[in-house]
Write an enzyme that holds these catalytic residues in place. Structure first.
Site, short mmCIF file in Angstrom:
data_model
loop_
_atom_site.label_atom_id
_atom_site.label_comp_id
_atom_site.label_asym_id
_atom_site.label_seq_id
_atom_site.Cartn_x
_atom_site.Cartn_y
_atom_site.Cartn_z
N ASP A 89 -2.02 -10.50 6.36
CA ASP A 89 -0.88 -9.64 6.03
C ASP A 89 -1.42 -8.35 5.39
O ASP A 89 -1.71 -8.32 4.19
CB ASP A 89 0.09 -10.36 5.07
N GLU A 101 -1.75 -4.64 3.83
CA GLU A 101 -0.99 -3.60 3.10
C GLU A 101 -1.58 -2.28 3.54
O GLU A 101 -2.79 -2.16 3.81
CB GLU A 101 -1.10 -3.79 1.59
N ASP A 128 1.50 -6.10 11.89
CA ASP A 128 0.18 -6.15 11.27
C ASP A 128 -0.90 -5.79 12.29
O ASP A 128 -1.79 -4.98 12.01
CB ASP A 128 -0.06 -7.54 10.66
N ASP A 182 1.36 -12.31 -0.20
CA ASP A 182 2.20 -12.41 1.00
C ASP A 182 1.57 -13.40 1.98
O ASP A 182 2.25 -14.28 2.51
CB ASP A 182 2.35 -11.04 1.70
#
Ligand code: AMP
Ligand code: MG
Length: 337
Positions: free
Chosen positions: A122, A124, A222, A286
């Site tokens: 996941d 960022e 992603d 996450d």
């Protein structure tokens, strides 16, 4: 905040991609896992084995059960009683399906496991409050959480922050959203270096060589957006080993029979009777929480399988009838002009 991800994670694309990906159909298991689950002589299109009729009858019965009856039955069977009615229904159906198929197989294998490991990612990325559609997001956190499908637990984690190249200064909005501070990305390595560490980490675990594995993400973005843009920004090819993945939102929607609007991470956790642990929008937290959803789905009998892939820079669905295959061994993808 998560509403935004629902938007940015291409719900139209998800809706479009969902066709034909139905984990709940009573289908000959040989289409999924030829050796282990198929009743004797069942071929890919053979529904005539009496076990399928039995499963269909059991499903009909379960569909008519009240929430209380479902909970009592699950409790009698010593199964998890948490979650909303649809989740409990699915759990009970999966249990009977598995039981009946297992009974019907003379030489029963170890179960319906295909991948040995599932690697949750996941990312960022840099962002502004209202990212324009062509915003060049750069990855600032690369987390991985490794699930063993055999022991049904998290067996490893990886986390590296990444120094952005185009816009090295994070917006206040981005810092507040992700909790990633300027000093963390200032001290971090650039993306190509981090990707090499990722390859090494996967290699050390013999993924793609000794063990079958695949990636799993919460939505399509992603890989199809963040990793894709990042590879272009860093002038490296898109890594072959990350070309296919499981989009858990699609799998969850198909397995528990809920619309895509109910597949946000917070909603999935909630419906499964779980609470978010950690800090939302931290990539590692996450990933851990996505892994918890995946683990519960595996426990409930879902055979998670690759359902999306990148081809020639495009996001495409993988039909559920496609043969199961693991990700190739991790390799440094090389640079491009
Ligand atoms: P998430 O996995 O939901 O934390 O989101 C991944 C990335 O999407 C974040 O690091 C941001 O780059 C972007 N993002 C998520 N939510 C928002 C939002 N509300 N506004 C702008 N960008 C966002
Ligand atoms: Mg995140």
């Amino acid at each position: 905040m998560e509403e935004h991800k629902e938007n940015i994670h291409g719900k139209d694309m998800n809706a479009k991609l969902s066709k034909g990906d139905d984990d709940d159909k009573v289908k000959p298991s040989s289409t999924i896992c030829p050796k282990e689950e198929a009743p004797p002589q069942a071929s890919n299109s053979d529904f005539s084995h009496p076990v399928y009729k039995e499963i269909a009858l059991a499903n009909g019965h379960i569909n008519r059960m009240s929430k209380e009856e479902l909970r009592n039955k699950l409790s009698q069977l010593k199964l998890d009683t948490r979650g909303v009615k649809d989740v409990m229904k699915k759990r009970l159906k999966s249990h009977y399906k598995k039981q009946k198929l297992t009974q019907s197989v003379t030489d029963c294998g170890p179960g319906d496991i295909f991948y040995d490991y599932i690697c949750v990612v996941d990312f960022e990325a840099t962002c502004e409050e209202d990212n324009p559609p062509d915003f060049l997001h750069e990855i600032i956190e690369f987390p991985m959480v490794l699930i063993s499908t055999h022991t049904l637990e998290i067996v490893g984690t990886f986390q590296e922050y990444v120094k952005p190249k185009l816009y090295p200064t994070l917006s206040d909005f981005c810092v507040k959203l992700t909790g990633i501070t300027q000093d963390k990305v200032d001290a971090a390595k650039p993306f190509p270096v981090v990707l090499k560490q990722v390859v090494k980490w996967l290699e050390e675990r013999e993924l793609g060589t000794k063990y079958k594995y695949t990636f799993l993400t919460d939505g399509s973005w992603d890989m199809s957006k963040f990793l894709n843009i990042q590879c272009r920004v860093s002038h490296i090819r898109y890594p072959q080993f990350a070309r296919k993945w499981i989009n858990i939102r699609k799998s969850y929607g198909n397995f528990y029979k809920v619309p895509r609007t109910q597949t946000k991470l917070s909603t999935m956790l909630d419906k499964l009777g779980l609470q978010y642990e950690g800090r939302p929008h931290s990539g590692l937290d996450d990933s851990r929480n996505i892994a918890r959803v995946a683990l519960r789905m595996l426990q409930d009998g879902c055979q998670l399988r690759v359902n999306e892939h990148m081809h020639a820079g495009q996001l495409l669905p993988v039909p559920s009838c496609a043969p199961m295959e693991g990700a190739p061994p991790p390799r440094w993808p090389g640079t491009r002009k």
